[in-house]
Design an enzyme around this catalytic site. Structure first.
Site, PDB file in Angstrom:
ATOM      1  N   HIS A   1      64.227  10.271 -20.835  1.00  0.00           N
ATOM      2  CA  HIS A   1      63.533  11.427 -21.396  1.00  0.00           C
ATOM      3  C   HIS A   1      64.045  12.730 -20.792  1.00  0.00           C
ATOM      4  O   HIS A   1      64.273  13.716 -21.495  1.00  0.00           O
ATOM      5  CB  HIS A   1      62.027  11.304 -21.165  1.00  0.00           C
ATOM      6  CG  HIS A   1      61.230  12.368 -21.846  1.00  0.00           C
ATOM      7  ND1 HIS A   1      61.034  13.620 -21.294  1.00  0.00           N
ATOM      8  CD2 HIS A   1      60.594  12.379 -23.046  1.00  0.00           C
ATOM      9  CE1 HIS A   1      60.306  14.350 -22.128  1.00  0.00           C
ATOM     10  NE2 HIS A   1      60.022  13.621 -23.192  1.00  0.00           N
ATOM     11  N   ASN A   2      64.186  12.787 -19.470  1.00  0.00           N
ATOM     12  CA  ASN A   2      64.770  13.927 -18.751  1.00  0.00           C
ATOM     13  C   ASN A   2      63.871  15.159 -18.640  1.00  0.00           C
ATOM     14  O   ASN A   2      64.302  16.167 -18.067  1.00  0.00           O
ATOM     15  CB  ASN A   2      66.109  14.365 -19.371  1.00  0.00           C
ATOM     16  CG  ASN A   2      67.223  13.373 -19.112  1.00  0.00           C
ATOM     17  OD1 ASN A   2      67.224  12.692 -18.091  1.00  0.00           O
ATOM     18  ND2 ASN A   2      68.168  13.281 -20.035  1.00  0.00           N
ATOM     19  N   ASP A   3      62.650  15.127 -19.168  1.00  0.00           N
ATOM     20  CA  ASP A   3      61.793  16.316 -19.057  1.00  0.00           C
ATOM     21  C   ASP A   3      60.316  15.924 -19.112  1.00  0.00           C
ATOM     22  O   ASP A   3      59.541  16.483 -19.887  1.00  0.00           O
ATOM     23  CB  ASP A   3      62.128  17.322 -20.161  1.00  0.00           C
ATOM     24  CG  ASP A   3      61.546  18.712 -19.879  1.00  0.00           C
ATOM     25  OD1 ASP A   3      61.254  19.006 -18.699  1.00  0.00           O
ATOM     26  OD2 ASP A   3      61.384  19.498 -20.832  1.00  0.00           O
ATOM     27  N   ILE A   4      59.914  14.949 -18.291  1.00  0.00           N
ATOM     28  CA  ILE A   4      58.502  14.588 -18.204  1.00  0.00           C
ATOM     29  C   ILE A   4      57.757  15.748 -17.557  1.00  0.00           C
ATOM     30  O   ILE A   4      58.039  16.126 -16.415  1.00  0.00           O
ATOM     31  CB  ILE A   4      58.302  13.300 -17.383  1.00  0.00           C
ATOM     32  CG1 ILE A   4      59.044  12.139 -18.045  1.00  0.00           C
ATOM     33  CG2 ILE A   4      56.825  12.978 -17.219  1.00  0.00           C
ATOM     34  CD1 ILE A   4      58.544  11.809 -19.437  1.00  0.00           C
TER      35      ILE A   4
ATOM     36  N   ASN B   1      54.907  18.630 -22.279  1.00  0.00           N
ATOM     37  CA  ASN B   1      55.497  17.677 -23.220  1.00  0.00           C
ATOM     38  C   ASN B   1      54.622  16.450 -23.436  1.00  0.00           C
ATOM     39  O   ASN B   1      55.088  15.436 -23.945  1.00  0.00           O
ATOM     40  CB  ASN B   1      56.886  17.236 -22.727  1.00  0.00           C
ATOM     41  CG  ASN B   1      57.906  18.350 -22.824  1.00  0.00           C
ATOM     42  OD1 ASN B   1      57.811  19.209 -23.690  1.00  0.00           O
ATOM     43  ND2 ASN B   1      58.877  18.340 -21.928  1.00  0.00           N
TER      44      ASN B   1
END
Length: 527
Positions: A361-364, A368
């Site tokens: 995912h890279n952007d928890i 989001n």
């Protein structure tokens, strides 16, 4: 001759888009446009009057409550479309409070025959709203839009207005930035991610919505049956951007009848970063949408995606929910049992992405995570996501305060980077604020010092005196710097802090979150 000039200008305006065809990972084709969008921005307003106030004075040093009205004939419905500014404060004959706003007009017909009308007003009663019925017209002018087209589609215009006052020495000027953009009937992406043998996905967008791939089209047809069909004209934006970065902005919107709320992501297809984020978002949502038949819904629901000028607008169904950062802004810190309910749903979605789709995912982050009124937590914000086979694109993505040490160092990242972000998410939920204050990271030196701190100092942890042992162990397992020792998502799902509260339904958290929203509403109303 006129038509020949027109075609030459069309080609010039499309050249920037057609140059994107040379990129290895993206093929873009633009069909002939059918109409234009005019974007107008007011840069300055200047007034020079002798006795504007009618008090016998030769010079007016200050003029308040000036209103500018912009109108264009030849809009989509054949009628005139107008935009009226908020009140502008004038001092020393120069504008000092120009609204930072772009005024848009959808045009059709022969652009060589369309004029834009500019009218200047002054409010009669400053206490009344910004209505032209409560204003006196001061001057007017016209702009020939064909001159903007002939300038290549973008032009700074200085227009001198004809005064409506008897005093012929009065002067009025307004400076505008005008952009004329062709609207295309459709737009096609062909995308190869990594090795073409591993994946090939194509996306086609139009003014009427997404046309490919078939899975999204089928989902759109399903939404129509549920009464979720919308067009761009059905959306009303409620507030300023939720999130903004190069090539991308995120907004909240509502249907005209107020019945449903949406999140709208706008991707600038003229910028490589915007195109990359668009593809990553669609790929990530596609991965979760394809899981509908096998696991409960774990991601936000796609409604449609539209081509609007030089942007693709991805519309997501909010389901009447709020993003987790909005709940934190109202309540502050979250009790342990509710943190556990949130995290078990986040881990469930990540487990599916990691094990079944090989996607990071890279952007928890709280912004989001969409929380429905039922307490369901759905994953969103896939614009930085990537497949494990494309490690190069994973190396630097997300938000500084949530980045794992290996990401800050520019090393290859994997599923363990999402686990670190889950640990930072846990800390923010418990504290009601980000663990690291990254608001001062505005230059290379401050960013370097932050990276050095994360890499060299001890990992964040919780006090055993304030929090349960199981929770402290959960955070410690997430924030181990050695990626080989850091916990995995399946391992986190079996941690005591998660299993301890598994009997609590999502609705338990939903009732708590909704109760806080109601209390905040009455507090604001009382104040």
């Amino acid at each position: 001759m006129c038509r020949r000039v027109k075609m030459m200008k069309h080609n010039k305006m499309l050249s920037s888009l057609q140059s994107m065809n040379s990129m290895d990972e993206t093929n873009v084709s633009i069909s002939s446009h059918s109409y234009y969008t005019l974007i107008a921005k007011i840069l300055s307003v200047k007034l020079g009057f002798n006795d504007l106030a009618g008090d016998g004075e030769d010079e007016v040093e200050e003029v308040r409550n000036v209103i500018v009205s912009l109108s264009v004939d030849g809009t989509l419905d054949g009628a005139s479309q107008s935009h009226v500014t908020k009140s502008i404060h004038m001092q020393n004959f120069k504008s000092s409070s120009i609204p930072e706003h772009n005024y848009e007009f959808d045009l059709t017909g022969d652009i060589f025959k369309i004029l834009m009308s500019i009218k200047l007003y002054q409010k009669i009663d400053p206490k009344q709203g910004d209505e032209l019925a409560n204003a006196q017209q001061m001057g007017s002018s016209f702009v020939d839009l064909s001159s903007v087209l002939q300038a290549g589609g973008e032009k700074i215009v200085l227009s001198r207005l004809t005064s409506h006052f008897i005093n012929s020495n009065a002067s009025q000027e307004i400076q505008l930035e005008l952009k004329l953009l062709p609207k295309s009937s459709d737009f096609e992406f062909s995308y190869l991610e990594g090795n073409p043998l591993l994946k090939k996905a194509g996306y086609v967008f139009s003014l009427n919505g997404i046309l490919s791939p078939s899975s999204f089209v089928q989902l759109k047809e399903f939404n129509v049956k549920r009464g979720l069909y919308i067009t761009l004209q059905d959306l009303q934006y409620e507030r300023k951007e939720l999130f903004e970065t190069r090539g991308f902005t995120s907004h909240r919107a509502r249907s005209i009848d107020g019945a449903r709320t949406y999140t709208v992501h706008k991707f600038k297809i003229t910028e490589s970063e915007g195109r990359r984020m668009l593809i990553a978002s669609l790929d990530g949502l596609h991965d979760l949408e394809s899981s509908i038949t096998s696991v409960p819904h774990t991601g936000v629901q796609v409604v449609d995606a539209f081509l609007n000028r030089l942007e693709v607008m991805l519309v997501l169904d909010d389901g009447g929910g709020r993003y987790l950062h909005e709940i934190l802004n109202v309540k502050g810190n979250v009790p342990e049992q509710h943190v556990s309910i949130i995290l078990r749903q986040v881990l469930h979605a990540l487990d599916y992405l990691h094990s079944r789709k090989m996607r990071i995912h890279n952007d928890i982050h709280p912004s989001n995570l969409l929380v429905l009124r039922s307490g369901e937590v759905r994953l969103s914000g896939f614009w930085f996501s990537s497949k494990t086979q494309t490690s190069q694109s994973q190396r630097f993505a997300g938000r500084y305060g949530y980045m794992a040490p290996e990401r800050l160092l520019g090393l290859e990242c994997g599923f363990a980077s999402d686990v670190w972000s889950v640990g930072m998410l846990t800390l923010e939920l418990l504290l009601g604020r980000p663990f690291f204050d990254t608001s001062e990271l505005y230059d290379a030196k401050s960013i370097f010092e932050f990276k050095k701190h994360i890499v060299e100092e001890n990992s964040p942890s919780l006090s055993r005196q304030e929090y349960s042992e199981g929770l402290c162990l959960f955070v410690d397992a997430c924030l181990i710097k050695n990626i080989k020792l850091r916990a995995t998502v399946p391992g986190l799902r079996s941690k005591e802090f998660i299993t301890k509260y598994e009997a609590l339904q999502n609705s338990f958290f939903g009732r708590w979150a909704n109760r806080q929203q109601v209390l905040k509403y009455f507090e604001m109303k009382g104040s």
